[in-house]
Design a protein around this motif. Structure first.
Motif: not given
Length: 695
Positions: A53, A424, A482-485, A432, A478-480, A435
Motif C-alpha cells: 500500500d 482514495t 476498499d479500493g484505497s491505499y 472514504t 486498510r481493512d475498512t 469512514e
C-alpha cells in the motif's frame, strides 16, 4: 626452433594484449561510471515493497498536482515553557515560510499540554519532486526556522528525515571506498610481506570497481535497475572483498607453480588450470545467491541482487585476466624479497593449520560434536535481538529530524505527530473521509489534493508514531477502506517488516537450491555439498546470535533492521561457501591424484588453510568497514557478515568441515566415483618354467 620462437612470442604478446583490452574496456566504461552517482536514488519508494500500500501511495502522490508532497514538522521547544516572545517568533517564522513556498494548507500551531513545545505541520507540493528539490525545500525551511537563548527549533517529519538520510547516504561513497581500499591494502601488506606485490591485486580491484560502476549505470539505463546508496556501497564491498579473495587464491597457486615451472607464463597457465574451476564456482555461487534476491518483493533487496552480481562478476573478470597478465609481465621480481625460485622448495615448518588438521584427524567426531554445540549455543543469542528498528533509531548519530521526533515523542506522548496518508478514488472521497473519521484510533482527517482520479487524505492517529496503537489504526484503515491505499512513514515501516518476512520464505529456499546445484556440479557429490551448506547455515545462525548479544547491551541499538536476517543469510551462505569450495576442491584434487581420504583432507587443509585464513580476514575486514558507517542498518549488516566470515574461516572450515570429511572418509564423495574403494591391483602371475607341467 620455429615452434619455440612462436611459443616465446605468444608468451610475450598475450599479457600485453590482455592489458590493452582492459585499457579499451575502461575507456568505454569511464563515461558511464562517472554517472552512477547521478542515478542513485534513496527515496522511500526506492526501498519500499513493490506491491505494498505504501508504495502505491508514493507512486500516486507523484502523479497528483504538484507531485509528491514534502511533509515536515517545525518543532519549537523551551524546557521551562514557551514564552509569549517564543510563540511570536514561531508565528513570524512560519508566516515567512508560508510566504516563500507553496504549502498545501496554512500551518496551524499545536501546543503541548505542558506548554513546553509548539509544533507546526508544514507540507508543500510546489514544483520539483526530485530529491534535490525536496532537499532544497527542507534546507530553506531550516534556514528560516531558527532558535536561540534557550529556544530550540528543529525541523522533522518525513521530508526532513529523508533529506538527512540522503545526506548520509551521499556522503558514504568516498569514505566507504577509501576506507575499504586502505583496509585491504594493510592486510595485503601483512599477508605478502612485500613492498610491491600488494599493489597489484589492490589496483586490479580498483579497476574492477570502476568497471562495475559503469556496468551498473548501463543496467540502470537499459533495464531501469534501481541504484540506491545501500546497493552501491555493497557493490564496492563485494568487489574488493570477493575480488581480493580470488587474487589471494590465484597468487598462492602461482607462487607454488613458480617453484615447479621455469617460465612465469607457463606457471600462470598451470595456476589458472589448478584454481580456475574453484574461483569460477565460487563466484558462481555468490552470483547465483545474489540473483535470487530478484524474487524479493522489497525494492531495496531486489535492486541489490543485480548490483552485487555486477560487482562479483567484474571482480572475477579482472582477477582471472588482468591480474594474471600483470603478474606475468612483472615476473618473479614482484614477489621480492620472498622470490619463489625455480626448483626451490619452501622451508618446511609446522603450520598452524597442519596442527589444527592433526587434532581434527585424531578425534574427528569429538571435534565435530563440540563445534556443533558451540554454534548452536551462539545461535540462541538471536532470541535477544531487539525488535524492529524505528525510523528515528536508524542513525548512529542524531540528525536534526531525529532530534525533532524525540522532542515530539516526549511532549505529545498520547497523540500522533506523524501523519498517515490515504489515497482514495476521487468519486468516493467523501465516503472514504467519513469512514476514516469513524475508524477507531483516528484523531483527525483532512481532505487534500485531487487529480488523475485520486484524492489524498491526511490522517492523524490518536497514538504515538510506530506504537502498537498506531499500528492497529493502520491495519483497521486498510481493512475498512476498499479500493484505497494507506501510506506514510509508519505504514512504510510496517510494510517493510511484513515484506521482509514474506521474502525470507521465498528467497532463502531459492538460495539454498541454487548453491547446492552449483556445488553438486563442481564436486560430483551430494554429501559434500550438503555438508558445506549445513555448515554455512549454522554459521549464519551463530553470527545472528552474537549480534543479539551485542546490538542492545553493547552498541545500544534500539531495534533490528527487518532486512538483516534475509540479507545476512544471502551473503553468508553465498560468500561462506567460497571457502568450502576452495577446501573441498583441493581435497578432491588430492583424492583424484590417489591420496587416501584422511591424508587428502589434511593435505587440503594444510595447503589452503593459510589462503583461506587470509581471504577470510580480508573479506571480514571489508564488511567490517560498514560498521563504521552512520546508519544502523549498515552497521548491523556489516557486523553480522564479518563475524560470520570469521567463524566460517577459523572454526567451520578448519575444524568442522575437515573433521566431518575425516569421519565420513570416502562417503563424503557419495555417490561419485571417489566414494568407492579402488579395486586392488591384479598381481601378474609368475611365469612357469618350460616343461614344468610334464614333471
Amino acid at each position: 626452433m620455429g615452434a619455440a620462437r612462436t611459443s616465446t612470442r605468444r608468451r610475450r604478446a598475450v599479457p600485453w594484449l590482455v592489458l590493452g583490452l582492459w585499457i579499451g574496456v575502461l575507456a568505454l566504461a569511464s563515461p558511464f561510471a562517472a554517472k552512477l552517482s547521478d542515478v542513485q536514488r534513496d527515496r522511500a519508494v526506492d526501498y519500499l515493497p513493490a506491491s505494498a500500500d505504501s508504495t502505491q501511495v508514493a507512486k500516486i502522490q507523484d502523479q497528483l498536482p504538484g507531485g509528491e508532497t514534502t511533509e515536515m514538522v517545525v518543532v519549537y521547544h523551551r524546557d521551562g515553557g514557551l514564552t509569549a516572545a517564543d510563540k511570536a517568533t514561531a508565528a513570524e517564522q512560519i508566516e515567512r515560510i508560508a510566504g516563500a513556498h507553496r504549502l498545501t494548507a496554512e500551518p496551524q500551531g499545536i501546543p503541548s499540554t505542558d506548554g513546553t513545545t509548539l509544533m507546526y505541520p508544514v507540507a508543500s507540493n510546489e514544483p520539483g519532486t526530485d530529491e534535490e528539490a525536496r532537499d532544497a525545500l527542507v534546507n530553506d525551511v531550516r534556514d528560516v526556522a531558527k532558535g536561540g537563548d534557550g529556544l530550540s527549533v528543529d525541523v522533522g517529519g518525513e521530508g526532513a528525515l529523508a533529506t538527512d538520510a540522503a545526506e548520509i547516504y551521499n556522503s558514504l561513497d568516498g569514505p566507504l571506498l577509501y576506507t575499504t581500499a586502505a583496509v585491504v591494502a594493510l592486510l595485503l601488506i601483512l599477508i605478502y610481506r612485500s613492498p610491491f606485490l600488494w599493489l597489484v591485486p589492490l589496483a586490479v580491484a580498483g579497476v574492477a570497481d570502476y568497471l562495475s560502476m559503469g556496468v551498473a549505470y548501463g543496467l540502470h539505463q537499459a533495464f531501469d535497475l534501481s541504484v540506491s546508496g545501500q546497493s552501491s556501497g555493497i557493490m564496492t564491498i563485494l568487489v574488493f572483498g570477493a575480488g581480493t579473495d580470488y587474487a589471494l587464491l590465484l597468487v598462492a597457486r602461482y607462487r607454488e607453480e613458480l617453484r615447479r615451472v621455469e617460465r612465469p607464463y607457463d606457471a600462470m597457465a598451470a595456476a589458472l588450470r589448478g584454481c580456475g574451476p574453484a574461483v569460477l564456482a565460487s563466484s558462481g555461487t555468490v552470483a547465483a545467491g545474489l540473483l535470487c534476491l530478484l524474487a524479493a518483493d522489497l525494492n531495496s533487496s531486489r535492486g541489490m541482487g543485480p548490483a552485487g552480481t555486477v560487482g562479483v562478476l567484474c571482480a572475477l573478470a579482472a582477477m582471472l585476466t588482468l591480474l594474471p597478465a600483470l603478474l606475468v609481465l612483472f615476473g618473479r621480481r614482484v614477489f621480492w624479497p620472498l622470490v619463489p625460485r625455480y626448483g626451490s622448495t619452501p622451508k618446511a615448518r609446522r603450520s598452524l593449520f597442519a596442527a589444527m588438521g592433526s587434532s581434527a584427524g585424531r578425534r574427528p567426531r569429538t571435534v565435530l560434536a563440540g563445534g556443533a554445540v558451540l554454534l548452536g549455543v551462539l545461535a540462541l543469542g538471536a532470541l535477544n535481538l531487539p525488535g524492529s528498528l524505528k525510523q528515528e533509531d536508524s542513525f548512529t548519530s542524531k540528525p536534526e529530524a531525529v532530534a525533532a521526533m524525540e522532542t515530539l515523542a516526549a511532549a505529545y506522548p498520547e497523540r500522533g505527530t506523524q501523519p498517515l496518508t490515504v489515497i482514495t478514488p476521487t468519486g468516493h472521497a467523501d465516503a472514504t473521509l467519513a469512514e476514516i473519521e469513524d475508524t477507531r484510533g483516528v484523531d483527525s482527517a483532512e481532505r487534500g489534493r485531487s487529480g488523475d482520479g485520486w484524492t489524498e487524505i491526511t490522517v492523524l492517529a490518536a497514538s504515538a508514531p510506530q506504537s502498537a496503537g498506531e499500528t492497529a489504526t493502520i491495519e483497521a484503515l486498510r481493512d475498512t477502506l476498499d479500493g484505497s491505499y494507506v501510506g506514510g512513514p509508519s505504514a512504510e515501516q510496517l510494510d517493510l517488516k511484513d515484506t521482509n518476512a514474506r521474502d525470507r520464505l521465498i528467497v532463502v529456499p531459492l538460495v539454498l537450491v541454487s548453491v547446492l546445484l552449483i556445488l553438486i556440479a563442481l564436486l560430483r557429490s551430494l554429501v559434500a555439498p550438503l555438508l558445506l551448506v549445513a555448515a554455512v547455515v549454522a554459521v549464519w545462525g551463530a553470527a545472528l546470535g552474537i549480534g543479539g548479544l551485542v546490538f542492545g547491551p553493547v552498541f545500544g541499538f534500539e531495534g533490528t533492521d527487518p532486512g538483516l536476517g534475509l540479507l545476512s543469510f544471502v551473503f553468508l551462505v553465498a560468500l561462506g561457501v567460497d571457502y568450502g569450495i576452495f577446501l573441498m576442491h583441493r581435497m578432491r584434487e588430492e583424492s583424484l591424484n590417489g591420496a587416501e581420504p584422511v591424508p587428502a583432507a589434511l593435505t587440503a587443509l594444510r595447503t589452503t588453510g593459510g589462503v583461506i585464513a587470509s581471504a577470510g580476514l580480508v573479506l571480514a575486514a571489508t564488511f567490517a568497514v560498514l560498521a563504521s558507517m552512520p546508519m544502523v542498518q549498515l552497521v548491523q549488516l556489516g557486523f553480522v557478515i564479518a563475524v560470520g566470515v570469521l567463524l566460517d574461516t577459523f572454526l567451520v572450515r578448519t575444524y568442522l568441515v575437515t573433521s566431518a570429511s575425516v569421519a565420513l572418509r570416502r562417503k563424503v564423495w557419495w555417490p561419485g566415483a571417489l566414494s568407492r574403494e579402488p579395486e586392488p591391483a591384479v598381481q601378474p602371475k609368475a611365469p612357469q618354467p618350460v616343461g614344468a607341467s610334464a614333471q
